[in-house]
Design a protein around this motif. Structure first.
Motif, PDB file in Angstrom:
ATOM      1  N   LEU A   1       0.812  -1.211   0.000  1.00  0.00           N
ATOM      2  CA  LEU A   1       0.000   0.000   0.000  1.00  0.00           C
ATOM      3  C   LEU A   1       0.850   1.268   0.000  1.00  0.00           C
ATOM      4  N   ALA A   2       2.177   1.101   0.013  1.00  0.00           N
ATOM      5  CA  ALA A   2       3.066   2.263   0.001  1.00  0.00           C
ATOM      6  C   ALA A   2       2.972   2.963  -1.356  1.00  0.00           C
ATOM      7  N   PRO A   3       2.901   4.288  -1.351  1.00  0.00           N
ATOM      8  CA  PRO A   3       2.825   5.014  -2.618  1.00  0.00           C
ATOM      9  C   PRO A   3       4.126   4.891  -3.402  1.00  0.00           C
ATOM     10  N   PRO A   4       4.061   4.944  -4.736  1.00  0.00           N
ATOM     11  CA  PRO A   4       2.840   5.063  -5.533  1.00  0.00           C
ATOM     12  C   PRO A   4       2.091   3.728  -5.628  1.00  0.00           C
ATOM     13  N   LEU A   5       0.814   3.749  -5.301  1.00  0.00           N
ATOM     14  CA  LEU A   5      -0.004   2.549  -5.312  1.00  0.00           C
ATOM     15  C   LEU A   5      -0.406   2.224  -6.737  1.00  0.00           C
ATOM     16  N   ASN A   6      -0.140   0.991  -7.155  1.00  0.00           N
ATOM     17  CA  ASN A   6      -0.466   0.584  -8.516  1.00  0.00           C
ATOM     18  C   ASN A   6      -1.616  -0.419  -8.494  1.00  0.00           C
ATOM     19  N   ALA A   7      -2.672  -0.129  -9.229  1.00  0.00           N
ATOM     20  CA  ALA A   7      -3.878  -0.943  -9.186  1.00  0.00           C
ATOM     21  C   ALA A   7      -3.631  -2.358  -9.698  1.00  0.00           C
ATOM     22  N   MET A   8      -2.814  -2.506 -10.739  1.00  0.00           N
ATOM     23  CA  MET A   8      -2.561  -3.843 -11.282  1.00  0.00           C
ATOM     24  C   MET A   8      -1.729  -4.681 -10.323  1.00  0.00           C
ATOM     25  N   ARG A   9      -0.681  -4.095  -9.767  1.00  0.00           N
ATOM     26  CA  ARG A   9       0.125  -4.832  -8.796  1.00  0.00           C
ATOM     27  C   ARG A   9      -0.723  -5.234  -7.592  1.00  0.00           C
ATOM     28  N   LEU A  10      -1.499  -4.307  -7.091  1.00  0.00           N
ATOM     29  CA  LEU A  10      -2.309  -4.552  -5.904  1.00  0.00           C
ATOM     30  C   LEU A  10      -3.320  -5.666  -6.148  1.00  0.00           C
ATOM     31  N   THR A  11      -3.903  -5.697  -7.333  1.00  0.00           N
ATOM     32  CA  THR A  11      -4.938  -6.686  -7.625  1.00  0.00           C
ATOM     33  C   THR A  11      -4.358  -8.075  -7.861  1.00  0.00           C
ATOM     34  N   LEU A  12      -3.261  -8.177  -8.605  1.00  0.00           N
ATOM     35  CA  LEU A  12      -2.760  -9.471  -9.043  1.00  0.00           C
ATOM     36  C   LEU A  12      -1.633 -10.026  -8.195  1.00  0.00           C
ATOM     37  N   HIS A  13      -1.060  -9.237  -7.296  1.00  0.00           N
ATOM     38  CA  HIS A  13       0.035  -9.730  -6.460  1.00  0.00           C
ATOM     39  C   HIS A  13      -0.481 -10.843  -5.548  1.00  0.00           C
ATOM     40  N   PRO A  14       0.298 -11.931  -5.381  1.00  0.00           N
ATOM     41  CA  PRO A  14      -0.155 -13.048  -4.535  1.00  0.00           C
ATOM     42  C   PRO A  14      -0.378 -12.674  -3.076  1.00  0.00           C
ATOM     43  N   GLU A  15       0.157 -11.524  -2.634  1.00  0.00           N
ATOM     44  CA  GLU A  15      -0.099 -11.067  -1.275  1.00  0.00           C
ATOM     45  C   GLU A  15      -1.066  -9.881  -1.255  1.00  0.00           C
ATOM     46  N   GLY A  16      -1.595  -9.543  -2.414  1.00  0.00           N
ATOM     47  CA  GLY A  16      -2.538  -8.440  -2.508  1.00  0.00           C
ATOM     48  C   GLY A  16      -3.970  -8.941  -2.461  1.00  0.00           C
ATOM     49  N   LEU A  17      -4.781  -8.476  -3.411  1.00  0.00           N
ATOM     50  CA  LEU A  17      -6.179  -8.884  -3.452  1.00  0.00           C
ATOM     51  C   LEU A  17      -6.385 -10.253  -4.083  1.00  0.00           C
ATOM     52  N   ALA A  18      -5.416 -10.714  -4.850  1.00  0.00           N
ATOM     53  CA  ALA A  18      -5.578 -11.944  -5.620  1.00  0.00           C
ATOM     54  C   ALA A  18      -6.096 -13.139  -4.815  1.00  0.00           C
ATOM     55  N   PRO A  19      -5.544 -13.437  -3.629  1.00  0.00           N
ATOM     56  CA  PRO A  19      -6.037 -14.621  -2.893  1.00  0.00           C
ATOM     57  C   PRO A  19      -7.502 -14.526  -2.494  1.00  0.00           C
ATOM     58  N   ARG A  20      -8.057 -13.313  -2.454  1.00  0.00           N
ATOM     59  CA  ARG A  20      -9.441 -13.157  -2.024  1.00  0.00           C
ATOM     60  C   ARG A  20     -10.417 -13.043  -3.193  1.00  0.00           C
ATOM     61  N   ILE A  21      -9.900 -13.026  -4.439  1.00  0.00           N
ATOM     62  CA  ILE A  21     -10.770 -12.949  -5.612  1.00  0.00           C
ATOM     63  C   ILE A  21     -11.172 -14.371  -5.998  1.00  0.00           C
ATOM     64  N   LEU A  22     -12.446 -14.684  -5.856  1.00  0.00           N
ATOM     65  CA  LEU A  22     -12.899 -16.057  -6.060  1.00  0.00           C
ATOM     66  C   LEU A  22     -12.865 -16.478  -7.526  1.00  0.00           C
ATOM     67  N   ASN A  23     -13.078 -15.550  -8.424  1.00  0.00           N
ATOM     68  CA  ASN A  23     -12.976 -15.872  -9.855  1.00  0.00           C
ATOM     69  C   ASN A  23     -11.701 -15.276 -10.439  1.00  0.00           C
ATOM     70  N   LEU A  24     -10.594 -15.495  -9.746  1.00  0.00           N
ATOM     71  CA  LEU A  24      -9.315 -14.901 -10.148  1.00  0.00           C
ATOM     72  C   LEU A  24      -8.876 -15.293 -11.558  1.00  0.00           C
ATOM     73  N   PRO A  25      -9.018 -16.559 -11.997  1.00  0.00           N
ATOM     74  CA  PRO A  25      -8.560 -16.878 -13.362  1.00  0.00           C
ATOM     75  C   PRO A  25      -9.199 -15.978 -14.412  1.00  0.00           C
ATOM     76  N   GLU A  26     -10.520 -15.784 -14.324  1.00  0.00           N
ATOM     77  CA  GLU A  26     -11.203 -14.949 -15.308  1.00  0.00           C
ATOM     78  C   GLU A  26     -10.839 -13.484 -15.144  1.00  0.00           C
ATOM     79  N   TRP A  27     -10.813 -13.027 -13.894  1.00  0.00           N
ATOM     80  CA  TRP A  27     -10.523 -11.606 -13.654  1.00  0.00           C
ATOM     81  C   TRP A  27      -9.097 -11.271 -14.063  1.00  0.00           C
TER      82      TRP A  27
END
Length: 270
Positions: A138-164
């Motif tokens: 979450l340290a700036p500059p925050l990047n939406a793609m890194r945050l979403t797809l990083h294995p320690e970011g949002l990715a583990p909580r996205i249930l349809n991750l393959p499609e997203w």
């Protein structure tokens, strides 16, 4: 953000944009009120286009604003569009509009990103989704793609991750083809190299097919605080921007895809 090499003639660059748009010289000439012969001469360097012609061709080829400046410079003219920092006093009115817009979407998540997917503004709905993400991500500059797809970011909580994940990567590839940015390609290669999600194509990562969740578009299904929330994403840009910075801003909103998600967000943020 680097785009095109300035030692390349403007003719080949215009031809590249035309071919990318799958447009013939005759079609471009008709749209730009010119002739196929003149377009051919411009592309081969036999004729030097005027500043007005460069801008007219760029408009009909839907060339991004930053690349229009590059075409003008290569053709020997001054850039037409300024690039003003968002924190510049001249951008005060724009910042106010963006902040009001983001607040207006609450409690639903909404954020603004630039051409490199750097988050430049976000509302409280986005912060609800980020609960539990490590501080270093979450340290700036925050990047939406890194945050979403990083294995320690949002990715583990996205249930349809393959499609997203596939949809986000395809979006980046389209953007790379449009702006030809080495920095954007490097970002794509970074996030594409993150561990691929497990599961069969067409499943949501929890054993169900995506078709089990009727929706007019691919939903983002994410676990937040022990609940599964479902969102439909939309992206908006500013119409007819006259500044490079404004042209590259995108407002992404996440609207609830079901009543349960809407009710839960309203309960969290009355």
């Amino acid at each position: 953000m680097t785009t095109v090499a300035l030692d390349t003639g403007v003719g080949p660059l215009l031809r590249g944009w035309r071919e990318q748009r799958r447009m013939s010289q005759l079609e471009l000439a008709l749209r730009a009120d010119s002739s196929a012969r003149h377009i051919s001469f411009v592309e081969t360097g036999r004729a030097r286009p005027s500043e007005e012609m460069v801008l007219r061709l760029a408009e009909h080829l839907d060339v991004p604003v930053r690349e229009r400046n590059a075409l003008l410079v290569v053709a020997g003219y001054a850039p037409r569009y300024p690039e003003t920092r968002l924190d510049d006093p001249a951008m005060g009115a724009l910042r106010d509009v963006v902040e009001r817009l983001l607040r207006g979407y609450e409690p639903y998540p909404a954020l603004v990103v630039d051409a490199m997917y750097t988050v430049v503004a976000a509302n409280r709905g986005v912060h609800l989704l980020l609960d539990g993400v490590p501080e270093r991500l979450l340290a700036p500059p925050l990047n939406a793609m890194r945050l979403t797809l990083h294995p320690e970011g949002l990715a583990p909580r996205i249930l349809n991750l393959p499609e997203w994940r596939a949809d986000l990567l395809a979006q980046m590839r389209r953007q790379i083809a449009l702006v030809r940015s080495p920095e954007l390609r490097a970002l794509y290669e970074e996030v594409e190299a993150y561990p691929a999600p497990e599961g069969r194509p067409g499943t949501s990562g929890c054993g169900r097919k995506e078709t089990d969740y009727p929706s007019p578009a691919l939903p983002l299904r994410i676990e937040v605080g022990g609940r599964v929330l479902s969102f439909l994403s939309s992206i908006a840009t500013f119409n007819t921007p006259m500044d490079v910075t404004v042209a590259e801003l995108a407002i992404e909103t996440f609207l609830p895809a079901d009543r349960e998600t809407a009710a839960h967000l309203h309960a969290l943020m009355p």
